[in-house]
Design a protein around this motif. Structure first.
Motif, PDB file in Angstrom:
ATOM      1  N   LEU A 121       0.849  -1.197   0.000  1.00  0.00           N
ATOM      2  CA  LEU A 121       0.000   0.000   0.000  1.00  0.00           C
ATOM      3  C   LEU A 121       0.881   1.242   0.000  1.00  0.00           C
ATOM      4  O   LEU A 121       1.812   1.341   0.818  1.00  0.00           O
ATOM      5  CB  LEU A 121      -0.883   0.016   1.247  1.00  0.00           C
ATOM      6  N   PHE A 122       0.595   2.200  -0.880  1.00  0.00           N
ATOM      7  CA  PHE A 122       1.372   3.436  -0.966  1.00  0.00           C
ATOM      8  C   PHE A 122       0.516   4.644  -0.626  1.00  0.00           C
ATOM      9  O   PHE A 122      -0.608   4.782  -1.101  1.00  0.00           O
ATOM     10  CB  PHE A 122       1.929   3.636  -2.381  1.00  0.00           C
ATOM     11  N   ASP A 123       1.106   5.534   0.175  1.00  0.00           N
ATOM     12  CA  ASP A 123       0.531   6.842   0.442  1.00  0.00           C
ATOM     13  C   ASP A 123       1.680   7.832   0.553  1.00  0.00           C
ATOM     14  O   ASP A 123       2.845   7.428   0.622  1.00  0.00           O
ATOM     15  CB  ASP A 123      -0.319   6.830   1.715  1.00  0.00           C
ATOM     16  N   ASP A 124       1.373   9.121   0.573  1.00  0.00           N
ATOM     17  CA  ASP A 124       2.443  10.100   0.670  1.00  0.00           C
ATOM     18  C   ASP A 124       3.039  10.156   2.067  1.00  0.00           C
ATOM     19  O   ASP A 124       4.240  10.331   2.215  1.00  0.00           O
ATOM     20  CB  ASP A 124       1.988  11.485   0.213  1.00  0.00           C
ATOM     21  N   LEU A 125       2.176  10.004   3.095  1.00  0.00           N
ATOM     22  CA  LEU A 125       2.701  10.016   4.448  1.00  0.00           C
ATOM     23  C   LEU A 125       1.870   9.165   5.385  1.00  0.00           C
ATOM     24  O   LEU A 125       0.709   8.873   5.100  1.00  0.00           O
ATOM     25  CB  LEU A 125       2.823  11.441   4.999  1.00  0.00           C
ATOM     26  N   ILE A 126       2.503   8.779   6.468  1.00  0.00           N
ATOM     27  CA  ILE A 126       1.822   8.052   7.533  1.00  0.00           C
ATOM     28  C   ILE A 126       1.700   9.019   8.697  1.00  0.00           C
ATOM     29  O   ILE A 126       2.708   9.446   9.262  1.00  0.00           O
ATOM     30  CB  ILE A 126       2.614   6.795   7.963  1.00  0.00           C
ATOM     31  N   ALA A 127       0.470   9.391   9.019  1.00  0.00           N
ATOM     32  CA  ALA A 127       0.205  10.276  10.155  1.00  0.00           C
ATOM     33  C   ALA A 127      -0.403   9.428  11.270  1.00  0.00           C
ATOM     34  O   ALA A 127       0.321   8.747  11.983  1.00  0.00           O
ATOM     35  CB  ALA A 127      -0.696  11.431   9.726  1.00  0.00           C
ATOM     36  N   GLU A 157       5.365  10.764  15.813  1.00  0.00           N
ATOM     37  CA  GLU A 157       4.690  11.255  17.015  1.00  0.00           C
ATOM     38  C   GLU A 157       3.181  11.035  16.971  1.00  0.00           C
ATOM     39  O   GLU A 157       2.534  10.982  18.018  1.00  0.00           O
ATOM     40  CB  GLU A 157       4.982  12.746  17.220  1.00  0.00           C
ATOM     41  N   LEU A 158       2.617  10.888  15.780  1.00  0.00           N
ATOM     42  CA  LEU A 158       1.182  10.651  15.652  1.00  0.00           C
ATOM     43  C   LEU A 158       0.827   9.174  15.760  1.00  0.00           C
ATOM     44  O   LEU A 158      -0.347   8.809  15.694  1.00  0.00           O
ATOM     45  CB  LEU A 158       0.659  11.242  14.335  1.00  0.00           C
ATOM     46  N   GLN A 159       1.831   8.322  15.893  1.00  0.00           N
ATOM     47  CA  GLN A 159       1.659   6.893  16.201  1.00  0.00           C
ATOM     48  C   GLN A 159       1.036   6.053  15.083  1.00  0.00           C
ATOM     49  O   GLN A 159       0.631   4.915  15.327  1.00  0.00           O
ATOM     50  CB  GLN A 159       0.838   6.713  17.491  1.00  0.00           C
ATOM     51  N   GLY A 160       0.951   6.574  13.863  1.00  0.00           N
ATOM     52  CA  GLY A 160       0.350   5.814  12.780  1.00  0.00           C
ATOM     53  C   GLY A 160       1.104   4.542  12.443  1.00  0.00           C
ATOM     54  O   GLY A 160       0.497   3.480  12.259  1.00  0.00           O
ATOM     55  N   SER A 161       2.429   4.622  12.373  1.00  0.00           N
ATOM     56  CA  SER A 161       3.225   3.419  12.068  1.00  0.00           C
ATOM     57  C   SER A 161       3.053   2.375  13.157  1.00  0.00           C
ATOM     58  O   SER A 161       2.958   1.179  12.864  1.00  0.00           O
ATOM     59  CB  SER A 161       4.700   3.779  11.892  1.00  0.00           C
ATOM     60  N   GLN A 162       2.994   2.814  14.393  1.00  0.00           N
ATOM     61  CA  GLN A 162       2.789   1.866  15.496  1.00  0.00           C
ATOM     62  C   GLN A 162       1.403   1.238  15.419  1.00  0.00           C
ATOM     63  O   GLN A 162       1.245   0.036  15.619  1.00  0.00           O
ATOM     64  CB  GLN A 162       2.984   2.549  16.858  1.00  0.00           C
ATOM     65  N   ARG A 163       0.395   2.045  15.112  1.00  0.00           N
ATOM     66  CA  ARG A 163      -0.961   1.509  14.962  1.00  0.00           C
ATOM     67  C   ARG A 163      -1.018   0.490  13.834  1.00  0.00           C
ATOM     68  O   ARG A 163      -1.688  -0.539  13.944  1.00  0.00           O
ATOM     69  CB  ARG A 163      -1.966   2.640  14.697  1.00  0.00           C
ATOM     70  N   LEU A 164      -0.320   0.758  12.731  1.00  0.00           N
ATOM     71  CA  LEU A 164      -0.270  -0.199  11.625  1.00  0.00           C
ATOM     72  C   LEU A 164       0.415  -1.491  12.058  1.00  0.00           C
ATOM     73  O   LEU A 164      -0.089  -2.582  11.785  1.00  0.00           O
ATOM     74  CB  LEU A 164       0.439   0.411  10.416  1.00  0.00           C
ATOM     75  N   ARG A 176      11.416  10.785   7.987  1.00  0.00           N
ATOM     76  CA  ARG A 176      10.540  11.078   9.127  1.00  0.00           C
ATOM     77  C   ARG A 176      10.670  12.546   9.480  1.00  0.00           C
ATOM     78  O   ARG A 176      11.716  13.148   9.276  1.00  0.00           O
ATOM     79  CB  ARG A 176      10.990  10.283  10.361  1.00  0.00           C
ATOM     80  N   PHE A 177       9.582  13.070  10.027  1.00  0.00           N
ATOM     81  CA  PHE A 177       9.593  14.443  10.529  1.00  0.00           C
ATOM     82  C   PHE A 177       9.002  14.455  11.934  1.00  0.00           C
ATOM     83  O   PHE A 177       7.993  13.786  12.193  1.00  0.00           O
ATOM     84  CB  PHE A 177       8.719  15.368   9.662  1.00  0.00           C
ATOM     85  N   ALA A 178       9.606  15.245  12.811  1.00  0.00           N
ATOM     86  CA  ALA A 178       8.988  15.558  14.092  1.00  0.00           C
ATOM     87  C   ALA A 178       7.886  16.577  13.806  1.00  0.00           C
ATOM     88  O   ALA A 178       7.971  17.339  12.837  1.00  0.00           O
ATOM     89  CB  ALA A 178      10.021  16.148  15.058  1.00  0.00           C
ATOM     90  N   LEU A 179       6.860  16.591  14.641  1.00  0.00           N
ATOM     91  CA  LEU A 179       5.737  17.489  14.395  1.00  0.00           C
ATOM     92  C   LEU A 179       6.153  18.948  14.381  1.00  0.00           C
ATOM     93  O   LEU A 179       5.598  19.753  13.630  1.00  0.00           O
ATOM     94  CB  LEU A 179       4.639  17.270  15.426  1.00  0.00           C
ATOM     95  N   ASP A 180       7.142  19.330  15.184  1.00  0.00           N
ATOM     96  CA  ASP A 180       7.555  20.719  15.258  1.00  0.00           C
ATOM     97  C   ASP A 180       8.760  21.038  14.352  1.00  0.00           C
ATOM     98  O   ASP A 180       9.257  22.148  14.338  1.00  0.00           O
ATOM     99  CB  ASP A 180       7.869  21.119  16.688  1.00  0.00           C
TER     100      ASP A 180
END
Length: 182
Positions: A121-127, A157-164, A176-180
């Motif tokens: 599955l491809f997307d631009d980002l994982i939030a 930081e939004l935990q999407g990869s962990q949820r996946l 990867r980017f930090a939110l700030d």
């Protein structure tokens, strides 16, 4: 162009307060405006998946279409489109999910995959991972498997990869980017 994460990240434009105050949107448009950068993105994904054993590429509406379609072409794999509700013309399966901004629905043609198929599955980002988890649920409803979820950007930081991962879906991102992080 050699992969240099700093140079690569510099082509991802931060847009503060979009689509709502407090959010820093990660705009990948500059990557697509640079033929060298786009080639680097695609080559990175092709290199990762060229010898992997899966049957299809899945692409998320809409920016995932840009990446997934090129990778599908390069790897000679069928492309499965996961669309926002109401965009597909034939019989569909639908899955609701929560986004950072509210509830949304994802659809796929009901005859897109069969038992024994597997896809990246491809997307631009994982939030938060909501879109990709909804897609994974749709894939499983058709009897197929998700090989991996891939994106250009991860926002850990939004935990999407962990949820996946908790949902049994491995992830891969180019950066990867930090939110700030600006």
């Amino acid at each position: 162009m050699v992969f240099d994460e700093h140079s690569f990240k510099s082509l991802i434009r931060p847009v503060p307060d979009f689509p709502k105050p407090g959010v820093v949107f990660r705009d990948i448009t500059p990557l697509f405006q640079s033929p060298k950068a786009l080639r680097l993105v695609i080559d990175s994904f092709v290199h990762r998946y060229i010898d992997a054993q899966f049957s299809h590429i899945g692409a998320m509406d809409a920016r995932g279409f840009l990446i997934g379609s090129i990778v599908a072409h390069e790897l000679n794999k069928p492309l499965i489109l996961f669309r926002k509700q109401g965009k597909l013309p034939a019989d569909v399966l639908c899955e609701g999910y929560q986004t950072e901004y509210g509830e949304a629905f994802l659809e796929v043609h009901a005859d897109s995959l069969c038992e024994g198929d597997s896809l990246v599955l491809f997307d631009d980002l994982i939030a938060t991972g909501g879109t990709l988890i909804a897609a994974a649920n749709l894939v499983r409803r058709m009897g197929a498997e998700v090989f991996e979820a891939a994106a250009i950007i991860d926002l850990p930081e939004l935990q999407g990869s962990q949820r996946l991962r908790d949902a049994g879906v491995g992830t891969f991102s180019l950066t990867r980017f930090a939110l700030d992080e600006r």
